[in-house]
Design a protein around this motif. Structure first.
Motif, PDB file in Angstrom:
ATOM      1  N   GLY A   1     -12.069   5.433   2.542  1.00  0.00           N
ATOM      2  CA  GLY A   1     -12.157   6.795   2.869  1.00  0.00           C
ATOM      3  C   GLY A   1     -11.627   7.034   4.105  1.00  0.00           C
ATOM      4  N   ARG A   2     -10.474   6.581   4.237  1.00  0.00           N
ATOM      5  CA  ARG A   2      -9.729   7.191   5.583  1.00  0.00           C
ATOM      6  C   ARG A   2      -9.258   8.589   5.090  1.00  0.00           C
TER       7      ARG A   2
ATOM      8  N   GLY B   1       2.740  11.097   3.200  1.00  0.00           N
ATOM      9  CA  GLY B   1       2.778  10.092   2.122  1.00  0.00           C
ATOM     10  C   GLY B   1       2.709   8.631   2.414  1.00  0.00           C
ATOM     11  N   GLY B   2       3.121   7.683   1.472  1.00  0.00           N
ATOM     12  CA  GLY B   2       3.082   6.256   1.707  1.00  0.00           C
ATOM     13  C   GLY B   2       1.820   5.715   1.656  1.00  0.00           C
ATOM     14  N   VAL B   3       0.950   6.299   1.385  1.00  0.00           N
ATOM     15  CA  VAL B   3      -0.596   5.470   1.207  1.00  0.00           C
ATOM     16  C   VAL B   3      -1.170   5.867  -0.349  1.00  0.00           C
ATOM     17  N   THR B   4      -2.100   5.215  -0.507  1.00  0.00           N
ATOM     18  CA  THR B   4      -2.923   5.620  -1.811  1.00  0.00           C
ATOM     19  C   THR B   4      -3.853   6.396  -1.641  1.00  0.00           C
ATOM     20  N   GLU B   5      -3.713   7.624  -2.338  1.00  0.00           N
ATOM     21  CA  GLU B   5      -4.753   8.568  -2.341  1.00  0.00           C
ATOM     22  C   GLU B   5      -5.880   8.285  -3.234  1.00  0.00           C
ATOM     23  N   ARG B   6      -7.168   8.302  -3.082  1.00  0.00           N
ATOM     24  CA  ARG B   6      -8.176   7.766  -3.919  1.00  0.00           C
ATOM     25  C   ARG B   6      -9.203   8.831  -4.514  1.00  0.00           C
ATOM     26  N   LEU B   7      -9.360   9.987  -3.409  1.00  0.00           N
ATOM     27  CA  LEU B   7     -10.618  10.840  -3.749  1.00  0.00           C
ATOM     28  C   LEU B   7     -10.439  12.338  -3.043  1.00  0.00           C
ATOM     29  N   ILE B   8     -10.502  13.364  -3.947  1.00  0.00           N
ATOM     30  CA  ILE B   8     -10.389  14.619  -3.118  1.00  0.00           C
ATOM     31  C   ILE B   8     -12.069  14.955  -2.994  1.00  0.00           C
ATOM     32  N   ALA B   9     -12.390  14.947  -1.596  1.00  0.00           N
ATOM     33  CA  ALA B   9     -13.820  15.497  -1.309  1.00  0.00           C
ATOM     34  C   ALA B   9     -14.005  16.882  -0.711  1.00  0.00           C
ATOM     35  N   LEU B  10     -14.968  17.645  -1.160  1.00  0.00           N
ATOM     36  CA  LEU B  10     -14.920  18.961  -0.702  1.00  0.00           C
ATOM     37  C   LEU B  10     -16.350  19.398   0.005  1.00  0.00           C
ATOM     38  N   ASP B  11     -16.131  19.804   1.055  1.00  0.00           N
ATOM     39  CA  ASP B  11     -17.183  20.356   1.764  1.00  0.00           C
ATOM     40  C   ASP B  11     -17.574  21.949   1.363  1.00  0.00           C
ATOM     41  N   TRP B  12     -18.065  22.210   0.388  1.00  0.00           N
ATOM     42  CA  TRP B  12     -18.068  23.860   0.012  1.00  0.00           C
ATOM     43  C   TRP B  12     -19.479  24.550   0.109  1.00  0.00           C
ATOM     44  N   GLY B  13     -19.179  25.600   1.004  1.00  0.00           N
ATOM     45  CA  GLY B  13     -20.503  26.141   1.660  1.00  0.00           C
ATOM     46  C   GLY B  13     -20.492  27.657   1.307  1.00  0.00           C
ATOM     47  N   THR B  14     -21.231  28.568   1.955  1.00  0.00           N
ATOM     48  CA  THR B  14     -21.593  29.494   1.795  1.00  0.00           C
ATOM     49  C   THR B  14     -20.168  30.339   2.062  1.00  0.00           C
ATOM     50  N   SER B  15     -19.754  30.103   3.437  1.00  0.00           N
ATOM     51  CA  SER B  15     -18.607  30.865   4.103  1.00  0.00           C
ATOM     52  C   SER B  15     -17.223  30.053   3.723  1.00  0.00           C
ATOM     53  N   ASN B  16     -17.282  28.799   3.628  1.00  0.00           N
ATOM     54  CA  ASN B  16     -16.045  28.019   3.843  1.00  0.00           C
ATOM     55  C   ASN B  16     -16.053  26.945   2.794  1.00  0.00           C
ATOM     56  N   LEU B  17     -14.541  26.622   2.694  1.00  0.00           N
ATOM     57  CA  LEU B  17     -14.317  25.562   1.555  1.00  0.00           C
ATOM     58  C   LEU B  17     -13.292  24.703   2.297  1.00  0.00           C
TER      59      LEU B  17
ATOM     60  N   ASP C   1      -3.528  22.650  -4.617  1.00  0.00           N
ATOM     61  CA  ASP C   1      -2.140  22.699  -4.869  1.00  0.00           C
ATOM     62  C   ASP C   1      -1.305  21.606  -4.012  1.00  0.00           C
ATOM     63  N   GLY C   2      -0.671  20.755  -4.673  1.00  0.00           N
ATOM     64  CA  GLY C   2       0.435  19.952  -4.358  1.00  0.00           C
ATOM     65  C   GLY C   2      -0.270  18.726  -3.720  1.00  0.00           C
ATOM     66  N   TRP C   3      -1.665  18.366  -3.963  1.00  0.00           N
ATOM     67  CA  TRP C   3      -2.415  17.251  -3.756  1.00  0.00           C
ATOM     68  C   TRP C   3      -2.014  16.597  -5.062  1.00  0.00           C
ATOM     69  N   PRO C   4      -2.138  15.342  -5.082  1.00  0.00           N
ATOM     70  CA  PRO C   4      -1.808  14.355  -6.486  1.00  0.00           C
ATOM     71  C   PRO C   4      -3.045  14.757  -7.420  1.00  0.00           C
TER      72      PRO C   4
ATOM     73  N   VAL D   1       0.939  -1.121   0.055  1.00  0.00           N
ATOM     74  CA  VAL D   1      -0.037  -0.185   0.188  1.00  0.00           C
ATOM     75  C   VAL D   1       0.863   1.010  -0.017  1.00  0.00           C
ATOM     76  N   GLY D   2       1.295   1.798  -1.069  1.00  0.00           N
ATOM     77  CA  GLY D   2       2.515   2.749  -1.198  1.00  0.00           C
ATOM     78  C   GLY D   2       1.999   4.072  -1.987  1.00  0.00           C
ATOM     79  N   ASN D   3       2.889   3.885  -3.101  1.00  0.00           N
ATOM     80  CA  ASN D   3       2.964   5.151  -4.013  1.00  0.00           C
ATOM     81  C   ASN D   3       2.362   6.391  -3.588  1.00  0.00           C
ATOM     82  N   ALA D   4       2.932   7.258  -2.934  1.00  0.00           N
ATOM     83  CA  ALA D   4       2.616   8.369  -2.597  1.00  0.00           C
ATOM     84  C   ALA D   4       2.737   9.374  -3.667  1.00  0.00           C
ATOM     85  N   ARG D   5       1.645   9.799  -4.332  1.00  0.00           N
ATOM     86  CA  ARG D   5       1.765  10.625  -5.845  1.00  0.00           C
ATOM     87  C   ARG D   5       2.011  12.001  -5.636  1.00  0.00           C
ATOM     88  N   GLY D   6       2.278  12.600  -4.295  1.00  0.00           N
ATOM     89  CA  GLY D   6       2.428  14.115  -4.381  1.00  0.00           C
ATOM     90  C   GLY D   6       2.820  14.272  -2.999  1.00  0.00           C
TER      91      GLY D   6
END
Lengths: 322, 322
Positions: free
Chosen positions: A45-46, A20-36, A74-77, A1-6
């Motif tokens: 889902g870790r 790093g050192g784990v497999t990234e799978r998803l970028i999940a966004l909580d994108w509201g009125t005031s905050n991102l 920025d900087g995420w895989p 379980v490896g390949n850090a892509r970024g």
């Protein structure tokens, strides 16, 4: 379980330590009125990293949503699937994502994602949920549906999400949202504090739990006369019944008491699950206790869990542990 | 019947035509938060002239109340007794005039005037009225007590004064104010319209009486869930159930309906006397009709009549016709 892509930069507020050192799978966004808020999720889902920015829908200028998203990531895989919930899918957001009608299941939301291509990928926006009451009135939510689906609720649960527009949601089998109601309690508190005559007597000071409780009891008893009960914040200040430093908590108590009392009239659960910011949930738990209803806190990161659940159902990612 | 002691300038807004030839007896002032209104009264309390200025308590700079008063009265006869009611007697006003407790009779107010000497005369400020409910909560009014005493109400009457802080007052023998309750309905409307998410969907347009009535019915039925009912203004706009131009009237209806429904729960009069600005009183009459209560309008100039009545009781002037 490896390949850090970024590599993750620690520059963004709220960045978690991530080596790093784990497999990234998803970028999940909580994108509201005031905050991102962004979550970098690994297998199962870790949560590998979180970032927050003041890039809420209201802060984005001239529709520059793609730029705000690229800055956050920025900087995420590169190349990971992207999913978002919240006001980003509203008419004032990046793209209007149609509402899903109640009863609303996560699988139905997964089948109704709105895909927004941009330079850098495709953002999948989760639909909001709409409830049409028997009297013809509608109610809407955007973002809270994802939290509800991520909170591992059981059929028959009643979940309360305190906030600017707090929601009372009733859950069916499989986490389906059967019905819900919005209460403008938080916004009422804010506008009354900032813009009404009530706030003029407020003074800074330590928390005033007794004044809060007194307010809750008043709100519970006199919810039907709320615009009258609110004025007692002013008279309590004018007559010296309460010090100026206790008036904000008193107002908070009246409004939360009125919400709790009114919502329980429409349906009285044995217990309630609270989902949201800690200090505010504590206020609701205290008010619910005064009304004779037990409350428990939902697990944290419900939004990230909910987004993962929808992404799996939509086959944006594969379920399973790392 | 004669000796006109001065000439009236028509410069001030609201100046009535006045040519002298009668005996001026009293200058009566309705001095509120936003406005200052002056009445030049002749024998029997007859209104000879009125003037209005934006010299409300909040507009007076650095405590220059005497200057504001002299400016308003410029050209009116010197040496007349002066009497005022309203927020001029509040802590933020010229001089704090202590509250009179309920049951509050006009004769008791006359015996408790606060005399404020200034270069130009002595201003007599009418006390506000305070009601202490059985549950220990207080309520207060300043200015409305004088209107009530001037409105020729009978024992057992219920009088409603719509406005920023509307009042429901119950009258005893001799015009005594037995008890009253304040509803923040007007201020809630203003802050929600100007500062909340609800106002963002509002659009200009002609009056929308059907949307108003729909709001009243909602407020009457769901007063106990007001912070929830309010949100339906937003959903009605979002879903297109109502046009943007009808949302302001819808909000107005919900709030007035909640007030009427809540107030009637605490005591249901056969009819109500409405005292205040015409268009707003019409809204209240419509809401009361939907709740099954008849409403009649009080005579105009209740403030001037009330101030005259108190001035007579205080022997600042002699009763009787010209």
């Amino acid at each position: 379980v490896g390949n850090a892509r970024g590599r993750l930069s620690g520059a963004a507020a709220g960045a978690a330590l991530y080596t790093g050192g784990v497999t990234e799978r998803l970028i999940a966004l909580d994108w509201g009125t005031s905050n991102l808020r962004g979550y970098l999720l690994g297998g199962g889902g870790r949560v590998l990293a979180t970032r927050a920015a003041a890039g809420g829908v209201m802060a984005v200028q001239d529709g520059a949503f793609a730029a705000a998203l690229r800055a956050l990531c920025d900087g995420w895989p590169a190349g990971l699937p992207l999913i978002a919930s919240g006001m980003v899918g509203s008419r004032q957001g990046w793209r209007e994502a149609p509402y899903l009608a109640c009863p609303a299941a996560p699988a139905a939301a997964a089948a109704r994602l709105t895909a927004v291509p941009f330079e850098g990928g495709v953002l999948h926006i989760v639909p909001g949920v709409r409830y049409d009451a028997a009297d013809g009135r509608a109610d809407v939510m955007r973002g809270e549906e994802t939290q509800l689906w991520g909170a591992a609720l059981a059929a028959g649960d009643c979940c309360v999400l305190p906030g600017t527009h707090s929601k009372w949601a009733w859950i069916g089998a499989g986490g389906t949202i059967e019905r819900f109601a919005t209460w403008m309690t938080g916004e009422l508190y804010a506008v009354l504090r900032e813009h009404s005559i009530l706030g003029r007597l407020f003074e800074p000071g330590p928390p005033a739990p007794a004044a809060f409780e007194q307010g809750v009891r008043l709100g519970l008893a006199e919810g039907a006369a709320l615009p009258h009960a609110l004025f007692s914040v002013r008279t309590a200040g004018l007559t010296g019944a309460l010090p100026g430093s206790a008036l904000a908590d008193h107002l908070s108590g009246i409004l939360i008491g009125a919400e709790v009392g009114g919502a329980l009239r429409a349906g009285r659960p044995a217990r309630v699950t609270l989902l949201g910011e800690g200090a505010l949930c504590e206020r609701y738990a205290a008010a619910l206790a005064l009304a004779g209803v037990a409350a428990t806190a939902a697990p944290a990161d419900a939004t990230a869990r909910g987004l993962w659940r929808i992404a799996v159902a939509a086959r944006l990612v594969e379920e399973g542990s790392e």
